[in-house]
Write an enzyme that holds these catalytic residues in place. Structure first.
Site, PDB file in Angstrom:
ATOM      1  CD1 TRP A 128      -1.052   2.382   2.209  1.00  0.00           C
ATOM      2  CD2 TRP A 128      -2.894   1.677   1.164  1.00  0.00           C
ATOM      3  NE1 TRP A 128      -1.979   3.401   2.275  1.00  0.00           N
ATOM      4  CE2 TRP A 128      -3.121   2.990   1.642  1.00  0.00           C
ATOM      5  CE3 TRP A 128      -3.917   1.031   0.476  1.00  0.00           C
ATOM      6  CZ2 TRP A 128      -4.331   3.661   1.455  1.00  0.00           C
ATOM      7  CZ3 TRP A 128      -5.123   1.700   0.295  1.00  0.00           C
ATOM      8  CH2 TRP A 128      -5.314   2.999   0.781  1.00  0.00           C
ATOM      9  CB  ILE A 129       1.958   4.028  -1.754  1.00  0.00           C
ATOM     10  CG1 ILE A 129       1.275   4.174  -3.116  1.00  0.00           C
ATOM     11  CG2 ILE A 129       3.103   3.046  -1.825  1.00  0.00           C
ATOM     12  CD1 ILE A 129       2.183   4.789  -4.174  1.00  0.00           C
ATOM     13  CG  ASN A 130      -1.637   6.895   2.335  1.00  0.00           C
ATOM     14  OD1 ASN A 130      -1.162   5.883   2.844  1.00  0.00           O
ATOM     15  ND2 ASN A 130      -1.857   7.991   3.039  1.00  0.00           N
ATOM     16  CG  ASP A 131      -1.402  11.349   2.142  1.00  0.00           C
ATOM     17  OD1 ASP A 131      -2.242  10.605   1.618  1.00  0.00           O
ATOM     18  OD2 ASP A 131      -1.643  12.050   3.139  1.00  0.00           O
ATOM     19  CD  GLN A 145       1.747   8.873   5.334  1.00  0.00           C
ATOM     20  OE1 GLN A 145       0.865   8.650   6.149  1.00  0.00           O
ATOM     21  NE2 GLN A 145       2.986   9.147   5.692  1.00  0.00           N
ATOM     22  CD1 TRP A 203      -3.660   4.507   5.312  1.00  0.00           C
ATOM     23  CD2 TRP A 203      -4.518   3.627   7.176  1.00  0.00           C
ATOM     24  NE1 TRP A 203      -3.351   5.355   6.348  1.00  0.00           N
ATOM     25  CE2 TRP A 203      -3.866   4.839   7.511  1.00  0.00           C
ATOM     26  CE3 TRP A 203      -5.124   2.889   8.188  1.00  0.00           C
ATOM     27  CZ2 TRP A 203      -3.823   5.334   8.809  1.00  0.00           C
ATOM     28  CZ3 TRP A 203      -5.074   3.378   9.491  1.00  0.00           C
ATOM     29  CH2 TRP A 203      -4.431   4.589   9.788  1.00  0.00           C
ATOM     30  NE  ARG A 262      -5.625  14.106   9.194  1.00  0.00           N
ATOM     31  CZ  ARG A 262      -6.780  14.116   9.845  1.00  0.00           C
ATOM     32  NH1 ARG A 262      -6.800  14.246  11.162  1.00  0.00           N
ATOM     33  NH2 ARG A 262      -7.927  14.007   9.188  1.00  0.00           N
ATOM     34  CG  ASP A 263      -1.644  15.887   6.884  1.00  0.00           C
ATOM     35  OD1 ASP A 263      -1.131  14.877   7.389  1.00  0.00           O
ATOM     36  OD2 ASP A 263      -2.804  15.912   6.436  1.00  0.00           O
ATOM     37  CD  GLU A 315      -6.843  14.190   5.726  1.00  0.00           C
ATOM     38  OE1 GLU A 315      -6.655  13.462   6.714  1.00  0.00           O
ATOM     39  OE2 GLU A 315      -7.066  13.741   4.579  1.00  0.00           O
TER      40      GLU A 315
END
Length: 479
Positions: free
Chosen positions: A19-22, A38, A46, A138-139, A194
């Site tokens: 898995w990858i995200n941001d 991520q 996730w 966050r972020d 976000e």
């Protein structure tokens, strides 16, 4: 021809597996661009979020690097969430959100070389300001301005309005809360922001925010005055969350470059069977046009991946199908002029019997650009809702589309003003045909190329602290 189409992208970044995200921690260091992201190294869903890492000398070909961050006991025991990179007094530094079941905390890690990162548990911003819950904080996005460091953090004010919080530091270590940089004027802009980005282009400042939950990404252009943002223009950057969690950096030549994450839109069982999930958009270049609008387009370097020219067509005031070609990894440039009031567009990934097809449609009367996915797949385990964006063109204004098709990934850039990004999953082995069409008389100029891969050689996961072997990706740009 394979029995089932390959859905894994060839020229959009994916991790070796899982898995990858941001996108996270974008940097240019020692002659290479660095893309962190991520990453769950243990599953194609996730969870257990680390920072994966890849690098490139040219924004075209990419090399897998060792994992940058892994959760450790303490502030990030539950995961190393999104963040950004800064060079603080010559020290490569990443600011990121540490997650636990109790709260979200802005954390710091440092490195001598962008390969070996050390978390700094003593350098955290622990408490969000009044009105912001500990899980709506966050972020961090860090930048330098007027001799000081600033940090923008995404938040939700009273669970009602998205907000970009502003912090200031003289040394990048001790941070002072300076209030809200900007707060959503209505819930139309989302109740939680976000991945806020705040950066200059020329004499203007740009704020981009990802609207939670699933409302897309919005951009504001304006001024940065007295530590507050004053917007002068706003509009969607990507709609319907087809691309999300955008992150921006400035390249050595001054260009504002941006990546975003494209989630899967299919059932988890199919994802698990393939063993990977998520992709990045191609790197994009942002600019501001004469009307003060934010523009976006794929970086010029992407054209180095073009291989065979499969279409080069010019027609004059024709109705019907203008061109026929094929491919599942394509770069298409199409311009329609002299349009009547009907629809124009492209058919992609069309099967011989017509049961599967994905349509890109612009309707002048409705001022609407759409990706029609209703017949994009025979599978009922994938999302097939249509995706729409408002696009107002003057009657005599050309429609310019740049379409990047990469197996299951589809990015449609329209007049450099908006992008529709989505995923499509055809099932038939002959769903590779493409064509252009117009309902009424229109003049078309179209070119299309097949595309090469951004990776060469066998890929494998690199554990944290492991150095890559002899690079499998050439350092020089592709010819």
């Amino acid at each position: 021809m394979p029995a089932v189409p390959d859905h894994r992208p060839a020229y959009h970044f994916t991790a070796p597996s899982n898995w990858i995200n941001d996108p996270n921690g974008l940097a240019f260091h020692a002659g290479r661009y660095h893309l962190n992201y991520q990453y769950n190294p243990n599953a194609s869903k996730w969870g257990d979020i680390h920072w994966g890492h890849a690098s490139s000398a040219d924004l075209v070909t990419w090399r897998d690097e060792p994992i940058s961050l892994a959760p450790v006991p303490g502030h990030d025991a539950g995961g190393c969430f999104s963040g950004s990179y800064a060079l603080v007094d010559g020290q490569p530094t990443i600011y990121y959100t540490g997650y636990t079941a109790e709260r979200q905390v802005q954390c710091v890690a440092t490195s001598p070389d962008l390969q070996r990162w050390t978390q700094q548990p003593g350098r955290t911003i622990v408490t969000p300001p009044a009105g912001v819950e500990a899980h709506d904080f966050r972020d961090p996005y860090v930048f330098r301005h007027d001799g000081r460091w600033y940090m923008v953090v995404g938040a939700s004010l009273d669970h009602e309005h998205g907000q970009a919080l502003l912090y200031r530091s003289d040394d990048g270590v001790t941070w002072e809360h300076r209030g809200a940089l900007f707060t959503s004027p209505s819930d139309r802009y989302g109740r939680m922001w976000e991945c806020p980005n705040f950066f200059p282009i020329g004499d203007r400042w740009v704020l981009t925010v990802s609207l939670w939950l699933g409302l897309g990404v919005h951009a504001f252009v304006g001024r940065f005055e007295h530590e507050r943002f004053v917007p002068e223009w706003d509009g969607p950057l990507d709609v319907d969350a087809g691309a999300f969690a955008h992150l921006t950096m400035h390249a050595p030549d001054g260009r504002a470059l941006q990546w975003a994450w494209m989630n899967e839109q299919r059932d988890q069982a199919d994802i698990d069977a393939d063993g990977w999930a998520g992709a990045m958009t191609v790197p994009r270049e942002l600019s501001i046009d004469a009307h003060g609008r934010l523009n976006l387009r794929p970086v010029a370097e992407i054209s180095q991946l073009r291989r065979d020219a499969v279409a080069r067509i010019a027609t004059e005031r024709q109705t019907g199908t203008h061109a026929s070609f094929s491919g599942s990894t394509l770069d298409i440039e199409a311009r329609w002029t002299g349009r009547d009031r009907g629809k124009v567009g492209l058919n992609l990934l069309t099967s011989a019997d017509g049961r599967e097809t994905t349509r890109i449609v612009y309707w002048q009367d409705a001022r609407r650009l759409s990706i029609e996915r209703e017949r994009s797949s025979l599978s009922h385990a994938v999302r097939r809702q249509n995706v729409h964006a408002h696009l107002a063109l003057a009657p005599d204004e050309a429609l310019d589309l740049r379409v990047l098709l990469d197996h299951s990934v589809l990015e449609v850039y329209a007049n450099d003003r908006i992008c529709l990004s989505t995923r499509v999953y055809p099932t038939l082995p002959d769903s590779v045909s493409a064509s252009a069409f117009s309902d009424g008389p229109a003049t078309l100029a179209l070119q299309a190329w097949t595309m090469g891969s951004i990776f060469e050689g066998e890929r494998r996961e690199l554990m944290r602290g492991e150095s890559p072997a002899v690079p499998s990706i050439p350092e020089a740009p592709l010819g």
